[in-house]
Structures are given as C-alpha cells and as structure tokens.
Design an enzyme around this catalytic site. Structure first.
Site, PDB file in Angstrom:
ATOM      1  N   LYS A   1       2.494  13.383   5.061  1.00  0.00           N
ATOM      2  CA  LYS A   1       1.194  14.030   4.868  1.00  0.00           C
ATOM      3  C   LYS A   1       1.394  15.550   4.796  1.00  0.00           C
ATOM      4  O   LYS A   1       2.332  16.057   5.394  1.00  0.00           O
ATOM      5  CB  LYS A   1       0.242  13.688   6.024  1.00  0.00           C
ATOM      6  CG  LYS A   1       0.082  12.206   6.318  1.00  0.00           C
ATOM      7  CD  LYS A   1      -0.722  11.493   5.266  1.00  0.00           C
ATOM      8  CE  LYS A   1      -0.913  10.019   5.637  1.00  0.00           C
ATOM      9  NZ  LYS A   1      -1.705   9.292   4.638  1.00  0.00           N
TER      10      LYS A   1
ATOM     11  N   GLU B   1       0.550   6.323  -1.665  1.00  0.00           N
ATOM     12  CA  GLU B   1       0.361   5.502  -2.857  1.00  0.00           C
ATOM     13  C   GLU B   1       0.027   6.314  -4.095  1.00  0.00           C
ATOM     14  O   GLU B   1       0.349   5.921  -5.215  1.00  0.00           O
ATOM     15  CB  GLU B   1      -0.727   4.446  -2.612  1.00  0.00           C
ATOM     16  CG  GLU B   1      -2.144   4.977  -2.447  1.00  0.00           C
ATOM     17  CD  GLU B   1      -2.446   5.435  -1.025  1.00  0.00           C
ATOM     18  OE1 GLU B   1      -3.608   5.797  -0.763  1.00  0.00           O
ATOM     19  OE2 GLU B   1      -1.528   5.453  -0.179  1.00  0.00           O
TER      20      GLU B   1
ATOM     21  N   HIS C   1       2.690  -1.275  -1.825  1.00  0.00           N
ATOM     22  CA  HIS C   1       1.422  -0.764  -1.312  1.00  0.00           C
ATOM     23  C   HIS C   1       0.289  -1.505  -2.005  1.00  0.00           C
ATOM     24  O   HIS C   1       0.395  -1.848  -3.181  1.00  0.00           O
ATOM     25  CB  HIS C   1       1.300   0.743  -1.553  1.00  0.00           C
ATOM     26  CG  HIS C   1       0.219   1.383  -0.729  1.00  0.00           C
ATOM     27  ND1 HIS C   1      -1.116   1.262  -1.049  1.00  0.00           N
ATOM     28  CD2 HIS C   1       0.261   2.115   0.401  1.00  0.00           C
ATOM     29  CE1 HIS C   1      -1.837   1.903  -0.140  1.00  0.00           C
ATOM     30  NE2 HIS C   1      -1.033   2.422   0.750  1.00  0.00           N
TER      31      HIS C   1
ATOM     32  N   HIS D   1       1.651  -3.805   2.909  1.00  0.00           N
ATOM     33  CA  HIS D   1       0.664  -3.379   3.900  1.00  0.00           C
ATOM     34  C   HIS D   1      -0.292  -4.537   4.185  1.00  0.00           C
ATOM     35  O   HIS D   1      -0.746  -5.210   3.266  1.00  0.00           O
ATOM     36  CB  HIS D   1      -0.104  -2.164   3.387  1.00  0.00           C
ATOM     37  CG  HIS D   1       0.747  -0.943   3.290  1.00  0.00           C
ATOM     38  ND1 HIS D   1       0.529   0.181   4.050  1.00  0.00           N
ATOM     39  CD2 HIS D   1       1.861  -0.678   2.555  1.00  0.00           C
ATOM     40  CE1 HIS D   1       1.457   1.086   3.767  1.00  0.00           C
ATOM     41  NE2 HIS D   1       2.269   0.582   2.865  1.00  0.00           N
TER      42      HIS D   1
END
EC number: 4.1.1.39
Length: 475
Positions: free
Chosen positions: A175, A204, A294, A327
C-alpha cells in the site's frame, strides 16, 4: 419433396409456443454420474408456477428456445436437453425455490470453464419469467473434472518449492496500492520480506500505469526478494501481477517473470477472463511458476443473496481453470464472509472429496479425484489480534495476508512484518501445545508481545479496531 426424402422433422411438426414444463420438468429423472448438476435459487414472477420457472431455466440453459422449431426433429432432444428434476421451497423466503437441473455432459466442451459458464449462466439470467436467479452450486462429474489440468502445482508442491511446513503462510499487499514509483514499491517489498513475511503482493489494480510500468516493477521487486532471501535464508516471493489488456501481453509479463527467476505470478481471474486464466495456468505449470489468483469483481456477481452466482461456484471454476492461491474472505476482517459458508468453499478449494452439507451451503457431494488443491487466502482488514482466530479457522494450509496490518505499524514495514510473524509463530506453538485458540487467543498474543516490542506496538495500535457488520451471505 417426395415421401422417400422427407425428413423426420417435417413429420408431426406443429408450430407454436408450449409450456417449458411439458418438456423440461422431469421429476421422475434419475441423475447420472456423468451429469453436471446445478442448484439454482429461483424467484419466479408473480403467477409463474415454480415448475414452469425451473423448467424454463433448464430449457434456456441447454437446448430450448421460446417457441417450437422444426429443427428439433433433427436431433435427439431427450439426449441433450437439461432437465429440472427437483424443486424445493427455500425456508423462510417467500416465493423462492431451489431448482435442481441436470445437464448431459455432451453439452460441454472438454477443459473449458468458459464454455461451461456460457451454457449454464450465459443467457438465462435475463429471462423475463424470473424476478431473480442465483446459481448456488454445481456438481462437476469426475469425467469432466479429468479434462482439466487444474491448479499449476497445488498445495504440497508449493510447500516443497518454498520449504515451508507446519504453519500458514504470511503475506502482505503493498500500500498505497496506486501511486508509488517502481523503486519505492520495491523498497516496501524488501522491508516486508526481510521482516519475516513469506510473500508480498501487487494489488489487483496494479498493472502497468504511467507512474509505474510493469517491467520496472518486476525488476525492482525481483531485486527486493533476492536481497531479502540472502539476508533471511528463507525463500521469498512477490505476486507479480501479469494481468493485462490482451492475452499476448499477459503472457509476455509471465515470461519475463520466469526469466527473472521469481517463484510466483498473479492474475485477476474474473476481470481477466477464464480463457486467459486457463492459458496462464498451463504456462505456469510448464515453467515452474506458482499462480496467485485475485477475485476482483466477485462481489458484483456473488453479493446479492437472490441473484447472481455464489462464490462457491466461482471457487470451483477457479480450481478447474487453474490457480494455486485464491482470496476467500476472512470471516473476521472487513470483507464479506460468514464462517460456515466460507469454510464450506474453503474445503471445496483444498480437499479431494467433499460431502454434501446443506448447513455449509454445499448442495452436492464433490469428488475432485486427482485435481490439486488451492490455498485459500484470508485478506482484508485483518491485524495481529485476529491471528488466533485466523489460525484456528483456516488451519495450516492457507495464506494470511495483512496489508494495512503490516504497513500500518507505527515503526514501519519491517517491524510490522516482525509483529505478524511473531504472532503467527506464537499461535502455532500454542495450538501445537494443545491450547484453545478460540478462548485463549488474546492471552497468547499478550504473552508473545512481552518479548517482542514490535508485536507490543502493533497490539497497542489495533486494539480497538473491529469490523462488526452482519454478513449478507447467509443460508
């Protein structure tokens, strides 16, 4: 046309419209081991009988159309048609029914998730006779399962490649997800990996944007993981997102990742599409790359309780198409996931054989025969206080991924990674000693924080953070 050359179709053909249930509702039908079975949650329009609605679903997702056509006589409809063989009301819901439909295996192309979905859910969801329609589950027969390669490697091969056993794997999404330069991005990757994580991850929507082109990111991330490997003596990985605008560009990125020698790449399988995903999975098996998946866009498809496709179906489709991680929700974090339902599709991802269990939303017994398993990834709003619950819920064969729960540490990325690794090791040790993680979890974390200042700081920062909302996805 003379009688000698007259076709079967011209004999007894009667144009017009007839009710679907006359042809496609067959409650006496006994399903075959080779049938694909589907459970649909059907909400008919007012005045439409459930038998007609269920038959309409079977018809429109197989051989039927809105009117009788003369070319029906050129084939054997009894061999190829879908059949609605059972209907039951949904307890506690008004005008909702579970319609069970059986499809002959000959309707589907071998090894093609794309074709399977085009047939079963391609057109019928816009049907006017239905207010809403949701595909709750599929039973994939072993004869069809064997036409798929499935995951590139599977759980055991991944553990052998990484030389990591007896615990969940730890990850972190870098991040901010957008805006970092490639070099700063690589620096964040290095700090997390040297602190004790097994993996870091591209978000993603990190593909190849003006602020960070894919090739630069791949190079700096490879440098980061090799440096972290040299310092820690552990094998490290970064999920390099190969998702792209074309299949050719996607493969170019995967090939470059292989040339760099990294262990794993990543794909957004719903936005990228099943054809692209299956192609990438085949390449990954042939070239020794692990494949992280993802599920971006899944909630558009699976969030509504009465319309769409349940995630357990998307999870089964991914296992067939190919992926080593996917996920799956966390049960305890910020994203959707009710415990029994989540564990139901987690077992569908990992296990070879899963019994029917309606209490967990599993409508059919599923035998995956030799198809490798997929590691579920718990990610989204989780931190060190969640570690005991995550370890207890997901067990060893999982990836626990802390984005903000690593990078939000007050001392930086590496201490955040240390805190998560210490918390995980403490929980695994406590479990192995026979302690109950569900009741003693907080105590276990507090004990570990006494000798880990990094964990103590993390515990202080996130002690009050909770995401307490009622799950939408209920039975």
């Amino acid at each position: 046309m003379s009688p000698k050359t007259e076709t079967k179709a011209s004999v007894g053909f009667k144009a017009g419209v007839k009710e679907y249930k006359l042809t496609y509702y067959t409650p006496e039908y006994e399903t075959k081991d080779t049938d694909i079975l589907a459970a649909f949650r059907v909400t008919p329009q007012p005045g439409v009988p459930p038998e007609e609605a269920g038959a309409a679903v079977a018809a429109e997702s197989s051989t039927g159309t809105w009117t009788t056509v003369w070319t029906d006589g050129l084939t054997s409809l009894d061999r190829y048609k879908g059949r609605c063989y059972h209907i039951e009301p949904v307890p506690g819901e008004e005008s909702q029914f579970i319609a069970y439909v059986a499809y002959p295996l000959d309707l589907f192309e071998e090894g093609s998730v794309t074709n399977m979905f085009t047939s079963i859910v391609g057109n019928v969801f816009g049907f006017k006779a239905l207010r809403a329609l949701r595909l709750e589950d599929l039973r994939i027969p072993t004869a069809y399962v064997k036409t798929f390669q499935g995951p590139p490697h599977g759980i055991q091969v991944e553990r052998d490649k990484l030389n990591k056993y007896g615990r969940p794997l730890l990850g972190c999404t870098i991040k901010p997800k957008l805006g970092l330069s490639a070099k700063n991005y690589g620096r964040a990757v290095y700090e997390c990996l040297r602190g004790g994580l097994d993996f870091t991850k591209d978000d993603e929507n990190v593909n190849s944007q003006p602020f960070m082109r894919w090739r630069d990111r791949f190079l700096f991330c490879a440098e980061a993981l090799y440096k972290a490997q040299a310092e820690t003596g552990e094998i490290k990985g970064h999920y390099l997102n190969a998702t792209a605008g074309t299949c050719e560009e996607m493969m170019k990125r995967a090939i470059f990742a292989r040339e760099l020698g990294v262990p794993i790449v990543m794909h957004d399988y719903l936005t990228g599409g099943f054809t692209a995903n299956t192609s990438l999975a085949h390449y990954c098996r042939d070239n020794g790359l692990l494949l992280h998946i993802h599920r971006a866009m899944h909630a558009v498809i699976d969030r509504q309780k009465n319309h769409g496709i349940h995630f357990r179906v998307l999870a089964k489709a991914l296992r067939m198409s190919g992926g080593d991680h996917i996920h799956s929700g966390t049960v305890v974090g910020k994203l959707e996931g009710e415990r029994d339902i989540t564990l139901g599709f987690v077992d569908l991802l990992r296990d070879d054989f899963i019994e029917k269990d309606r209490s967990r939303g599993i409508y059919f017994t599923q035998d995956w025969v030799s198809l490798p398993g997929v590691l579920p990834v718990a990610s989204g709003g989780i931190h060190v206080w969640h570690m005991p619950a995550l370890t207890e819920i997901f067990g060893d064969d999982s990836v626990l991924q802390f984005g903000g729960g690593t990078l939000g540490h007050p001392w930086g990325n590496a201490p955040g990674a240390v805190a998560n690794r210490v918390a995980l090791e403490a929980c695994v040790q406590a479990r192995n000693e026979g302690r109950d993680l569900a009741s003693q979890g907080n105590e276990i974390i507090r004990e570990a924080s006494k000798w880990s200042p990094e964990l103590a700081a993390a515990c202080e920062v996130w002690k009050e953070i909770k995401f307490e909302f009622k799950a939408v996805d209920t039975l």
